[in-house]
Design an enzyme around this catalytic site. Structure first.
Site, PDB file in Angstrom:
ATOM      1  N   LYS A 138       0.685  -1.236   0.103  1.00  0.00           N
ATOM      2  CA  LYS A 138      -0.142   0.254   0.087  1.00  0.00           C
ATOM      3  C   LYS A 138       0.891   1.051  -0.017  1.00  0.00           C
ATOM      4  O   LYS A 138       0.423   2.229  -0.426  1.00  0.00           O
ATOM      5  CB  LYS A 138      -0.881   0.126   1.131  1.00  0.00           C
ATOM      6  N   ASP A 177     -10.441   2.141   1.730  1.00  0.00           N
ATOM      7  CA  ASP A 177     -10.511   1.520   2.819  1.00  0.00           C
ATOM      8  C   ASP A 177     -11.109   2.642   3.705  1.00  0.00           C
ATOM      9  O   ASP A 177     -11.951   2.294   4.622  1.00  0.00           O
ATOM     10  CB  ASP A 177      -9.242   1.329   3.500  1.00  0.00           C
TER      11      ASP A 177
END
Length: 278
Positions: free
Chosen positions: A71, A108
């Site tokens: 990420k 997210d």
């Protein structure tokens, strides 16, 4: 095939990746949307192999989902990232445009907000976060949108405590820190977000209060966690990792395919069926 139809490939990358439910969710969305020519796969890719993998992508690729440990590693490989992703220095979604640009986003954070709102949580007076990893920083970003008061982060080291306070300053959240040995006290907060690996919170289950508030446990396999099971047994509301996974995947499908709204109910049913079969 028309140029607009060439972009029909997507995948999730990470290491380890065999457990990922993302293919199940995205394929369910494609089926519901009638995108029969679209494919979604999974690839075991670590930080060392990420640049080479992305260099090999051709114009048929529409997007990538990224899990750990990629990420942050992906950011230097992108043309731009959204303000949401920049706020936590983490990208879980890459959209490859027709003109060859690679843009990063973080679904997210809005996924967490949407999962809580689905369960009726629009605002919280205060909150507690268990853990201090990458998911915890995303949790702080989500809490910045719904939490009116302080957030107490329960961590294992002074270094982690400093990191969480730093994220709080950056995100505009009043973050206070406490040692993990006191984590049982976290369960009295009106909203508790557990961001730790499987098994980490098992010992806390005995500390669930008589009248618990809302627990958001980001794990989905194994499910329920011991903490989530004891929380629900005492009448507390629980949001699980599958809720988060589905809501963030909905946003990914919409960005990658350009089709909205993505079919959340079908995606959730597919995820539940896949977990039941494990």
């Amino acid at each position: 095939m028309a140029s607009a139809d060439r972009r029909c490939r997507a995948a999730v990358l990470g290491s380890p990746i065999a457990h990922s439910l993302s293919p199940v969710l995205h394929r369910a969305a494609y089926a519901e949307l009638g995108l029969t020519h679209w494919t979604y796969d999974r690839f075991e890719v670590d930080e060392d192999g990420l640049a080479a993998f992305m260099a090999g992508l051709d114009p048929t690729w529409a997007g990538l989902s990224l899990t750990m440990p990629l990420k942050r590693a992906v950011i230097p490989l992108l043309d731009s990232i959204s303000a949401t992703a920049a706020s936590v220095e983490a990208v879980n979604t890459v959209v490859l445009t027709e003109d060859g640009r690679r843009t990063g986003d973080n679904t997210d954070i809005p996924g967490m907000v949407a999962a809580l709102r689905e369960r009726g949580v629009e605002k919280a007076e205060s909150a507690a976060v268990l853990g201090a990893g990458a998911t915890a920083s995303s949790a702080l970003a989500a809490l910045s949108k719904i939490c009116a008061g302080p957030v107490t982060a329960y961590v294992r080291s002074p270094e982690r405590a400093r990191e969480m306070r730093g994220w709080g300053e950056r995100l505009g959240v009043d973050v206070r820190t406490a040692d993990w040995a006191e984590a049982g006290q976290a369960l009295g907060a009106p909203l508790v977000v557990a961001t730790t690996p499987a098994g980490t919170t098992d010992a806390l289950a005995a500390a669930v209060p008589e009248r618990p508030g809302m627990l958001f446990d980001v794990l989905y396999d194994p499910w329920p966690t011991r903490l989530a099971a004891d929380w629900a047994a005492r009448g507390g509301a629980v949001v699980g990792g599958l809720d988060l996974l589905v809501h963030q995947a909905v946003l990914q499908v919409e960005q990658m395919t350009g089709r909205a709204p993505a079919p959340l109910p079908a995606m959730r049913l597919a995820g539940e069926a896949a977990l039941a079969g494990r």
